[in-house]
Write an enzyme that holds these catalytic residues in place. Structure first.
Site, PDB file in Angstrom:
ATOM      1  N   PRO A   1       0.971  -1.111   0.005  1.00 26.69           N
ATOM      2  CA  PRO A   1       0.013  -0.182   0.064  1.00 26.69           C
ATOM      3  C   PRO A   1       0.874   1.351  -0.020  1.00 26.69           C
ATOM      4  O   PRO A   1       1.795   1.412   0.766  1.00 26.69           O
ATOM      5  CB  PRO A   1      -0.725  -0.087   1.353  1.00 26.69           C
ATOM      6  CG  PRO A   1      -0.814  -1.510   1.647  1.00 26.69           C
ATOM      7  CD  PRO A   1       0.238  -2.321   0.861  1.00 26.69           C
ATOM      8  N   GLU A   2       0.593   2.126  -0.974  1.00 29.18           N
ATOM      9  CA  GLU A   2       1.165   3.424  -0.944  1.00 29.18           C
ATOM     10  C   GLU A   2       0.441   4.342  -0.431  1.00 29.18           C
ATOM     11  O   GLU A   2      -0.726   4.067   0.192  1.00 29.18           O
ATOM     12  CB  GLU A   2       1.626   3.711  -2.426  1.00 29.18           C
ATOM     13  CG  GLU A   2       2.370   2.687  -3.171  1.00 29.18           C
ATOM     14  CD  GLU A   2       2.907   3.116  -4.422  1.00 29.18           C
ATOM     15  OE1 GLU A   2       2.778   4.129  -4.942  1.00 29.18           O
ATOM     16  OE2 GLU A   2       2.876   2.007  -5.413  1.00 29.18           O
TER      17      GLU A   2
END
Length: 289
Positions: free
Chosen positions: A2-3
């Site tokens: 996840p960014e």
DNA sequence: CACTTGACCTGTCCGC
DNA sequence: TGCGGACAGGTCAAGT
């Protein structure tokens, strides 16, 4: 992992689900996923109420009424999923298989609330962690002392991007964008997407960028991150939000995971190569060195 | 100091 | 079907 858009999607979802709930228990199956003492857990987590859910860079912060916080990094494959144990999802419901099967073999930490609902921290590759610490000490962590500005904050602009990047003159723009001390929250997906938008080759050395390129790169970073948040983030393999739902950004991505397909701008075949040690997608016609 | 590479893990896919 | 190797959204420590 996840960014920024994925972590932000989880944050906003969790905020609606767990604020004001009281923690009554925590279990874990992998010590590195929960590197905290039992004493601290009993004293500062059990009985604590959830006050707020924040995000800085790709890190989630769950603040407790005890002046402690849970600091959470999902790294590559972490998930944070909330489940109300009193609700069963019927066959055919989009969240059926996932939520009804929790916990599963990638579940590392389970936090239980006083209303019988639970928060599951799943992490297939075991890189992520949940750290319990005094809220006031978070800003003293090395990572938080060094991390760059938030790209979606109102103070961020193209000149700040230029100033930050100028600290890394001799590295490639892709490596610089992935460096969290330059700018917070960009990872492999959004580095590739924003560089395509700005028509900059990922291997371009920072010292060779001009002001026009800084301006458009700034605009593209903001545009891509905002669009992804609207679409609930990107699900490549593992990512899901706090309710167990996938993100749809990759259905709209221009180059990421689009190798072999036509560039939406010029029709040239998109290629996948390696830059900064990472898989890198680009249009060889739009993005030239 | 600036920059690059390997390590942390599990799972999947691809070629032989 | 099995096996080895490469690779996967991130970040550190250790190397040059």
């Amino acid at each position: 992992m996840p960014e920024l858009p994925e972590v932000e999607t989880i944050r906003s979802g969790l905020e609606k689900l767990i604020i004001s709930k009281k923690v009554i228990n925590l279990t874990f199956d992998w010590p590195k996923s929960y590197p905290n003492s039992l004493n601290d857990t009993k004293s500062f987590l059990y009985g604590a109420e959830i006050i707020s859910v924040r995000r800085r860079a790709k890190v989630l912060l769950i603040d407790l009424s005890t002046q402690y916080s849970l600091v959470i990094h999902l790294k590559m494959t972490g998930q944070l999923v909330y489940k109300d144990e009193t609700v069963r999802f019927g066959a055919g419901h989009p969240n059926d298989s996932l939520l009804n099967n929790l916990p599963d073999k990638s579940t590392r930490v389970i936090i239980s609330f006083d209303d019988d609902s639970k928060l599951y921290f799943n992490d297939q590759r075991k890189f992520g962690w949940v750290k319990l610490m005094p809220t006031i000490e978070i800003k003293n962590l090395d990572f938080f002392k060094k991390v760059g500005p938030e790209p979606l904050s109102s103070e961020f602009n193209w000149l700040i991007l230029k100033q930050r990047l100028n600290k890394r003159q001799n590295t490639t723009i892709k490596a610089a964008l992935l460096d969290q001390t330059i700018l917070a929250g960009i990872g492999n997906i959004y580095a590739d997407e924003s560089l395509w938008g700005a028509k900059i080759h990922p291997s371009t050395l920072v010292k060779n960028l001009n002001d026009k390129e800084y301006k458009i790169l700034y605009q593209e970073i903001v545009k891509v991150l905002k669009l992804s948040i609207e679409l609930g983030g990107s699900t490549d393999k593992n990512y899901i939000n706090a309710e167990g739902k996938k993100g749809s950004y990759l259905a709209f991505s221009k180059v990421f995971r689009k190798e072999g397909q036509h560039c939406p701008r010029c029709g040239t075949i998109i290629i996948k190569t390696r830059v900064a040690g990472r898989g890198t997608h680009l249009c060889p016609n739009c993005q030239k060195l």
